[in-house]
Design a protein around this motif. Structure first.
Motif, PDB file in Angstrom:
ATOM      1  N   GLU A 121       0.862  -1.183   0.000  1.00 25.03           N
ATOM      2  CA  GLU A 121       0.000   0.000   0.000  1.00 25.03           C
ATOM      3  C   GLU A 121       0.896   1.230   0.000  1.00 25.03           C
ATOM      4  O   GLU A 121       1.808   1.344   0.845  1.00 25.03           O
ATOM      5  CB  GLU A 121      -0.933   0.006   1.212  1.00 25.03           C
ATOM      6  CG  GLU A 121      -1.951  -1.131   1.175  1.00 25.03           C
ATOM      7  CD  GLU A 121      -2.925  -1.137   2.316  1.00 25.03           C
ATOM      8  OE1 GLU A 121      -3.809  -2.025   2.330  1.00 25.03           O
ATOM      9  OE2 GLU A 121      -2.826  -0.263   3.210  1.00 25.03           O
ATOM     10  N   ALA A 122       0.645   2.140  -0.950  1.00 20.74           N
ATOM     11  CA  ALA A 122       1.501   3.323  -1.095  1.00 20.74           C
ATOM     12  C   ALA A 122       0.657   4.586  -1.021  1.00 20.74           C
ATOM     13  O   ALA A 122      -0.482   4.621  -1.512  1.00 20.74           O
ATOM     14  CB  ALA A 122       2.261   3.276  -2.417  1.00 20.74           C
ATOM     15  N   PHE A 123       1.240   5.659  -0.427  1.00 24.42           N
ATOM     16  CA  PHE A 123       0.508   6.896  -0.173  1.00 24.42           C
ATOM     17  C   PHE A 123       1.262   8.083  -0.758  1.00 24.42           C
ATOM     18  O   PHE A 123       2.490   8.128  -0.756  1.00 24.42           O
ATOM     19  CB  PHE A 123       0.323   7.097   1.332  1.00 24.42           C
ATOM     20  CG  PHE A 123      -0.484   6.008   1.992  1.00 24.42           C
ATOM     21  CD1 PHE A 123      -1.842   6.156   2.190  1.00 24.42           C
ATOM     22  CD2 PHE A 123       0.133   4.828   2.400  1.00 24.42           C
ATOM     23  CE1 PHE A 123      -2.578   5.147   2.791  1.00 24.42           C
ATOM     24  CE2 PHE A 123      -0.598   3.821   3.001  1.00 24.42           C
ATOM     25  CZ  PHE A 123      -1.960   3.980   3.196  1.00 24.42           C
ATOM     26  N   ASP A 124       0.478   9.063  -1.230  1.00 22.87           N
ATOM     27  CA  ASP A 124       1.065  10.313  -1.732  1.00 22.87           C
ATOM     28  C   ASP A 124       0.100  11.454  -1.421  1.00 22.87           C
ATOM     29  O   ASP A 124      -1.120  11.240  -1.304  1.00 22.87           O
ATOM     30  CB  ASP A 124       1.330  10.227  -3.236  1.00 22.87           C
ATOM     31  CG  ASP A 124       2.197  11.375  -3.734  1.00 22.87           C
ATOM     32  OD1 ASP A 124       2.889  11.989  -2.905  1.00 22.87           O
ATOM     33  OD2 ASP A 124       2.163  11.669  -4.942  1.00 22.87           O
ATOM     34  N   ILE A 125       0.657  12.660  -1.297  1.00 27.32           N
ATOM     35  CA  ILE A 125      -0.116  13.863  -0.993  1.00 27.32           C
ATOM     36  C   ILE A 125      -0.047  14.799  -2.190  1.00 27.32           C
ATOM     37  O   ILE A 125       1.001  14.920  -2.834  1.00 27.32           O
ATOM     38  CB  ILE A 125       0.449  14.598   0.252  1.00 27.32           C
ATOM     39  CG1 ILE A 125       0.524  13.652   1.449  1.00 27.32           C
ATOM     40  CG2 ILE A 125      -0.384  15.833   0.582  1.00 27.32           C
ATOM     41  CD1 ILE A 125      -0.799  13.156   1.939  1.00 27.32           C
ATOM     42  N   SER A 126      -1.149  15.487  -2.492  1.00 25.57           N
ATOM     43  CA  SER A 126      -1.142  16.487  -3.572  1.00 25.57           C
ATOM     44  C   SER A 126      -1.963  17.691  -3.117  1.00 25.57           C
ATOM     45  O   SER A 126      -3.089  17.539  -2.626  1.00 25.57           O
ATOM     46  CB  SER A 126      -1.730  15.905  -4.853  1.00 25.57           C
ATOM     47  OG  SER A 126      -1.679  16.850  -5.902  1.00 25.57           O
ATOM     48  N   ASP A 149       5.596   8.410  -0.011  1.00 21.33           N
ATOM     49  CA  ASP A 149       6.400   9.211  -0.932  1.00 21.33           C
ATOM     50  C   ASP A 149       7.144  10.271  -0.126  1.00 21.33           C
ATOM     51  O   ASP A 149       6.521  11.149   0.479  1.00 21.33           O
ATOM     52  CB  ASP A 149       5.486   9.860  -1.975  1.00 21.33           C
ATOM     53  CG  ASP A 149       6.286  10.678  -2.979  1.00 21.33           C
ATOM     54  OD1 ASP A 149       7.324  10.177  -3.446  1.00 21.33           O
ATOM     55  OD2 ASP A 149       5.880  11.817  -3.292  1.00 21.33           O
ATOM     56  N   GLY A 150       8.468  10.183  -0.114  1.00 11.53           N
ATOM     57  CA  GLY A 150       9.247  11.154   0.635  1.00 11.53           C
ATOM     58  C   GLY A 150      10.429  10.509   1.328  1.00 11.53           C
ATOM     59  O   GLY A 150      10.719   9.325   1.138  1.00 11.53           O
TER      60      GLY A 150
END
Length: 619
Positions: free
Chosen positions: A413-418, A483-484
């Motif tokens: 499971e992967a997460f990203d912010i926008s 992400d980071g």
């Protein structure tokens, strides 16, 4: 009748289904037999040759059995029970609920929908389809051509009626009979009988022209043209009409793949591939037998012929069952109680033939010609798909080693912010299973954290996701990717630890493809050619794409309707420039003339006009 025994000599010499169980009453294996007594006694020989059966019998404690009238009834019941209980030692078709179906509902005026839930509700289901994009494209084609309604509630003519996408049955613009004629054409089309649909439309067009109903003739002509274009796109066509499924399997000792090509009216209509569980030590005939029984027990169209590379077991019995299934739409052998029965005798429903001449399904192994080449092609496809699974499995194993995580990361499971200066802040969660995207499990989040604060936003989405997971008692993923860099990783670690979740977690920084691991000071850099790195990059980029798409959708929604539209001289381009520069409408309202003048494409006179629109001079 259902009974429990421990001695096979107590079994009747009748057809039925037996369930081998362990000491905890868990079902180990489900099998069918022409004679229960003879079949089950074979498990108690001292010199069992099959290693899998020897292991099975080491766990055996007692068995249940159900007597049926015929061997065919036993076959149907066996298939249903395997699909329901997924016994450890049976060959099992992996659950295909993730695959979409096309559904024609059972309403008075049916709708055509995409669904992943197949129910016994009177609807007609077609599928499953392994590519949801192709299903959506097919839906986009069929709805305007055959004009089936799209609305949930029939509460008056809508925009679809105005633009000729729906005949508006809600307001009586079309009779029920006329509407159902189109529904029947859709059914024919989805069954692969496109030529029949074309012929039917051709006759209707000619009849409409003879009756001087030229408006109707033009509509049908357009339908014919649209369908003709679709049929022209078929990439493969044979010289004779075929109504067949071609099935082949590949097995590398760890993964078993089965591939099905659907051939209708001489054209390859689609390809599906499935993973089989518990089949690694079985022969191709055993795998194909188990697959066919489970595959066709669902709501699938049964073809006149099934072509295979090797002949299956119980050929004649399965042919008879499938022939019966073509005629009958009944739900065979519905054992729905949690323990497959409460001690009462249940009937296994078998379809009846209305004229003594049932449709005949033939299972064949072609040895030459076009059909032989077609089987070889499907076998080659199964080998290619198996190789893809093998490569992905190797990459995931390497990933486990590199990251020093406890399990092979089969689920990631992967997460990203926008966001844009903290405005319209969103997050994405994408899921990969066995190295491939599982888009049905993707999630998007509209964040409440004031921004811009990427750490706090990441904390919010992770907490929302994993608090729900803990509340539901679900199993955590094998790997969490944020992400980071180190900061985002620390946020993720804190959230997971606070919830008592123990699993792999990493941060992946894009600039230098650095992998940050908890309690390791120096970031890891994987070889640029490593398949393990390629999977991580794919996961990270997919999370980024999904987040950015959602963020843009929210921004575009804000842009579509705005007070800026009321200002003379502000068109879509200038409105976009203003929103990009300031982030939101509220900031534009509070901006000075000089600040507005800084925006690309805005001159001073227009800046004064915008400023005055939001802050008019009071008398």
């Amino acid at each position: 009748m259902r009974s429990t025994i421990s001695n096979p000599n107590d079994l009747p010499e009748k057809p039925g289904v037996y369930l081998l169980k362990d000491v905890q009453d868990e079902i180990l294996y489900v099998g069918k037999a022409k004679s229960l007594k003879k079949r089950v006694k074979s498990y108690f020989k001292e010199d069992l040759e099959d290693p899998k059966t020897r292991v099975l019998m080491r766990h055996f404690h007692h068995l249940d059995y159900l007597v049926t009238d015929t061997e065919k009834e036993a076959l149907i019941l066996e298939s249903n029970l395997i699909k329901k209980h997924l016994p450890r030692y049976n060959i099992r078709l992996k659950d295909d609920k993730r695959y979409p179906y096309l559904q024609i509902t059972s309403d008075d005026y049916p709708r055509l929908l995409i669904t992943r839930n197949v129910r016994d509700d009177g609807s007609h289901y077609y599928g499953p389809f392994t590519d949801v994009t192709s299903v959506r494209n097919l839906l986009k084609l069929l709805k305007p051509v055959f004009q089936l309604r799209d609305c949930k509630r029939m509460d008056g003519p809508c925009l679809n009626y105005q633009i000729d996408l729906c005949p508006a049955p809600c307001s009586g613009q079309v009779t029920r009979e006329e509407y159902h004629e189109n529904v029947e054409k859709v059914k024919l089309f989805l069954e692969g009988r496109q030529k029949e649909v074309m012929d039917l439309l051709q006759k209707e067009m000619e009849q409409a022209a003879q009756n001087h109903d030229y408006e109707k003739a033009v509509v049908i002509r357009d339908q014919l043209f649209s369908l003709g274009e679709v049929m022209e796109k078929q990439k493969m066509e044979f010289n004779r009409n075929l109504d067949q499924d071609v099935i082949a399997t590949s097995n590398d000792g760890e993964v078993v793949v089965v591939v099905v090509f659907r051939v209708r009216n001489g054209k390859i209509m689609g390809k599906d591939d499935f993973l089989m569980e518990g089949a690694q030590e079985n022969s191709p005939p055993e795998i194909l037998t188990a697959f066919i029984k489970q595959y066709y027990s669902g709501p699938r169209q049964v073809p006149a012929e099934i072509l295979l590379p090797v002949m299956i077991e119980d050929r004649q019995l399965i042919e008879k069952w499938l022939s019966d299934k073509i005629y009958s739409d009944k739900n065979y052998g519905d054992y729905s109680d949690e323990d497959y029965g409460d001690g009462d005798e249940k009937d296994v429903i078998i379809g009846e033939y209305d004229n003594g001449n049932p449709p005949v399904v033939e299972i064949r192994v072609p040895e030459e010609g076009l059909e032989y080449r077609l089987v070889q092609m499907v076998t080659k496809n199964s080998s290619i798909i198996l190789n893809h699974h093998k490569q992905a499995r190797g990459a995931l194993l390497d990933l486990k080693t590199y990251l020093k995580i406890p399990r092979i990361p089969r689920r990631i499971e992967a997460f990203d912010i926008s966001n844009l200066a903290g405005k319209n802040a969103v997050a994405s969660m994408v899921v990969f299973e066995d190295g491939k995207p599982s888009k049905k499990n993707y999630r998007k989040y509209k964040l409440e954290t004031p921004g811009p604060d990427d750490y706090a936003m990441m904390q919010e989405v992770l907490r929302r996701r994993y608090e729900k997971l803990v509340d539901k008692g679900e199993t955590p993923p094998d790997l969490v990717v944020v992400d980071g860099g180190r900061g985002q990783l620390n946020v993720a670690t804190d959230v997971l630890n606070s919830l008592g979740i123990k699993t792999g977690v990493i941060g992946l920084a894009k600039e230098f493809e650095q992998v940050f691991i908890p309690e390791v000071a120096i970031p890891l850099i994987l070889p640029s050619t490593s398949p393990a790195l390629h999977i991580l990059q794919w996961v990270r980029d997919e999370a980024h794409r999904f987040a950015v798409k959602y963020h843009k959708n929210l921004r575009n929604r804000d842009l579509q309707s705005s007070p800026l539209d009321e200002i003379p001289g502000i068109g879509p381009k200038r409105k976009m420039n203003l929103m990009r520069h300031f982030g939101d409408l509220e900031t534009i309202k509070n901006a000075t003339v000089d600040e507005i003048f800084e925006v690309k494409g805005i001159n001073r006179n227009l800046a004064i006009k915008i400023h005055g629109f939001f802050r008019p001079i009071k008398d």
